[in-house]
Design a protein around this motif. Structure first.
Motif, PDB file in Angstrom:
ATOM      1  N   SER A 121     -26.181  -7.972 -17.921  1.00  0.00           N
ATOM      2  CA  SER A 121     -26.239  -9.431 -18.018  1.00  0.00           C
ATOM      3  C   SER A 121     -26.134 -10.071 -16.634  1.00  0.00           C
ATOM      4  O   SER A 121     -26.712 -11.123 -16.379  1.00  0.00           O
ATOM      5  N   ASN A 138     -23.308 -16.161 -19.136  1.00  0.00           N
ATOM      6  CA  ASN A 138     -23.990 -15.009 -19.726  1.00  0.00           C
ATOM      7  C   ASN A 138     -23.605 -14.858 -21.184  1.00  0.00           C
ATOM      8  O   ASN A 138     -22.728 -15.565 -21.681  1.00  0.00           O
ATOM      9  N   ASN A 196     -25.487 -20.518 -21.393  1.00  0.00           N
ATOM     10  CA  ASN A 196     -25.835 -19.085 -21.397  1.00  0.00           C
ATOM     11  C   ASN A 196     -27.208 -18.857 -22.024  1.00  0.00           C
ATOM     12  O   ASN A 196     -27.585 -17.733 -22.322  1.00  0.00           O
TER      13      ASN A 196
END
Lengths: 354, 253
Positions: B228, B216, B126
């Motif tokens: 996101s 994310n 992420n």
């Protein structure tokens, strides 16, 4: 009944691990203990242990973590700088309560130091070594025979208490050749219901962790560990006595130094000095009761510790003696082994001072 | 069940049912669910051992109803290596974040892949250190702001974001490498297929299987879950393209 051979300390240790039913070995070569992995590599086709040369000592100790958590009897060996790299992993192993045997065939430090024998890693061994409150069971072999015996004992104690055990050896014991009695292969049947082997329908999942984010829980985990360490302290102290019965001077030494000090005791007694040797076999738990007992005797004038370091075990002797007797220290550094004559000379000076 | 109703969606039984601690919108919960669906569909719950090292998913063992080991930061590949070698008929996966797999644990990752260790990496990328509060990761994008790159990642100082799929697909003994995501239902379905394939290839003993999730972190990225997803589409996928990098029987990408 077993077998008698002439063997190098490191090779005898490897052979003992095989005979103790070791199922996995993960290690990284480092002088002066590379013979262990070399021996295991040569013998591998004849046995069914898993052997892997890891990419580092950091990886090796974490492989030990994984294999031990999967229920295997597992070992790693290294020497001083490598043992430093394993400390984080050992802290996790201790907290997750995983049985395993680790070996430090100690060499001179600090830093890259020297490949000659040393006892400079005593503190690291007996004070946990990594972060947090934990202990390793520490065995200190002083012969090739004890490299064998302590390896077998290390596996047994590790399993008995679900805790990591270690051998604190040194480059001389690892490299020297001696006659050794090897035991018959020991039938080993793992009984580890806590191991992560796959959650079968008859049980809840097993979790191996050292993470307890809630302080109250972490405190309880520490209480449990300390209770276990107390049990080990109560039951597993081992030491050797040599001419202590009438001793007025007590020399303390472990490992290679203890062999020199046996000679020192013999020489001292030849010249009329009543000297005796107390050799800790378990460095943790330390034979503190025995030290305290000797320190309380009127006939004992003083203790002195002989170590291949700047003086580490001497602090444990002082703690155990509780100021009742003077505690002196004699040591050599940098991989130099003291001679019996220089130790005796030191003892004579102290006798004059007292 | 009410009469006339039919169950078309439910929590897989291999999830414990404990309420997850993950932030709203985070892909961890989706990946957890799909992973346990795969475990259930392949009927290997009793043979599966997961390794979760340090990161937001260090608590994965609270949710995944399989035997689990928590590992030191970065060392999951070494731990998984040993578990699989000691128990070769079990299904072993590591579940690692980007700091874990691609920074502190790079050596363990590379060497496990080079040896072709027969377990499955699930790599949640992420681009940020979520658990420690939003610091720069080895996969943080060029110019991306984090708490330790407050003016944006300066690649002239800290180098480029590491492309792990591209790196590990170079190793001969790595069998299967795919980058997946869960930003849309269609991509989530593809992601689950990839997870299943990884387990199947592991079952066949073909070598290392490596699934990267382009994931994310709304909390760390300081945006809404919806934003996101836009960031993923606009910024992440152009640098970290989705798809198969290597698969048995197929030419390498």
């Amino acid at each position: 009944m077993g077998e008698t051979k002439l063997m190098k300390g490191n090779e005898a240790l490897a052979e003992a691990a095989i005979r103790a039913g070791m199922q996995g070995y993960f290690g990284y070569p480092i002088t002066p203990q590379s013979e262990v992995i070399e021996y295991l590599a040569l013998e591998e086709p004849k046995h069914n242990y898993v052997l892997l040369q890891a990419e580092s000592e950091v990886a090796a100790i974490n492989m030990v973590y994984g294999a031990a958590a999967a229920g295997s009897r597992v070992m790693t060996t290294t020497s001083s700088p490598g043992f430093s790299l394993m400390q984080e992993g050992l802290s996790y192993i201790a907290c997750a309560e995983l049985p395993c045997v680790t070996v430090n065939v100690c060499r001179g430090g600090p830093g890259l130091g020297t490949i000659q024998p040393s006892q400079g890693d005593y503190f690291q061994a007996v004070r946990g070594g990594g972060h947090g409150d934990y202990q390793l069971i520490v065995l200190a072999p002083n012969s090739v025979q004890e490299m064998v015996d302590h390896t077998v004992l290390g596996f047994e104690l590790a399993d008995k208490y679900r805790t990591p055990a270690m051998l604190l050896s040194d480059g001389a014991i690892g490299q020297m050749m001696e006659k050794v009695d090897l035991p018959d292969p020991i039938p080993y049947k793992p009984d580890k219901p806590w191991a992560t082997t796959g959650k079968t329908p008859d049980r809840e999942r097993n979790i191996i962790t050292s993470l307890y984010i809630k302080s109250e829980v972490m405190e309880k985990v520490n209480d449990r560990l300390q209770a276990k360490y107390q049990k080990i302290t109560d039951n597993e102290v081992r030491f050797e006595e040599y001419h202590l019965d009438d001793a007025e001077v007590v020399v303390m030494a472990y490992g290679l130094s203890s062999r020199i000090c046996k000679k020192v005791v013999d020489l001292a007694r030849e010249s009329g000095i009543k000297m005796g040797l107390l050799r800790p076999i378990t460095l943790w738990p330390f034979p503190e009761k025995k030290v305290a007992e000797l320190a309380s005797l009127d006939r004992v004038k003083f203790f002195f510790s002989v170590e291949m370091s700047v003086g580490q075990m001497v602090q444990d002797i002082r703690l155990a003696a509780e100021g009742k007797k003077p505690i002196y220290f004699y040591g050599r550094k940098g991989g130099i082994v003291p001679t019996p004559d220089e130790v005796l000379e030191f003892a004579r000076k102290k006798i004059e001072e007292n | 069940m009410k009469e006339g109703y039919e169950v078309i969606y439910k929590r897989p039984a291999a999830l414990t049912g404990k309420r997850m601690h993950y932030c709203p919108g985070c892909f961890h919960s989706t990946i957890h669910k799909m992973l346990m669906e795969v475990v259930q569909e392949m009927d290997v719950q009793d043979k599966t051992i997961g390794i979760c090292p340090v990161g937001c998913s260090v608590f994965a063992y609270d949710y995944l109803d399989v035997d689990m080991q928590q590992a030191a930061h970065g060392r999951a590949a070494a731990v998984a290596t040993a578990v699989k070698r000691m128990l070769p008929d079990r299904f072993v996966f590591s579940y690692q974040g980007d700091g874990d797999l691609a920074a502190i644990g790079t050596a363990e990752t590379i060497h496990a892949c080079n040896r072709g260790e027969n377990f499955t990496f699930i790599f949640i990328n992420n681009g940020i250190y979520g658990m420690t509060g939003g610091q720069m990761a080895p996969t943080t994008l060029d110019g991306q702001k984090t708490t330790t790159s407050p003016y944006g990642r300066d690649t002239s100082k800290v180098g480029m974001p590491l492309k792990m799929c591209e790196i590990v697909s170079q190793f001969e003994k790595v069998a299967y490498v795919e980058r997946i995501t869960c930003n849309t239902p269609a991509n989530s379905r593809k992601a689950k297929r990839a997870l299943k394939k990884a387990f199947e290839y592991q079952q066949q003993g073909l070598g290392t299987t490596f699934i990267e999730v382009a994931s994310n972190c709304p909390s760390g990225w300081k945006c809404t879950p919806e934003e996101s997803l836009d960031w993923l589409k606009d910024k992440v996928f152009p640098y970290y393209p989705l798809g198969v990098f290597k698969e048995p029987g197929k030419p390498a990408k």
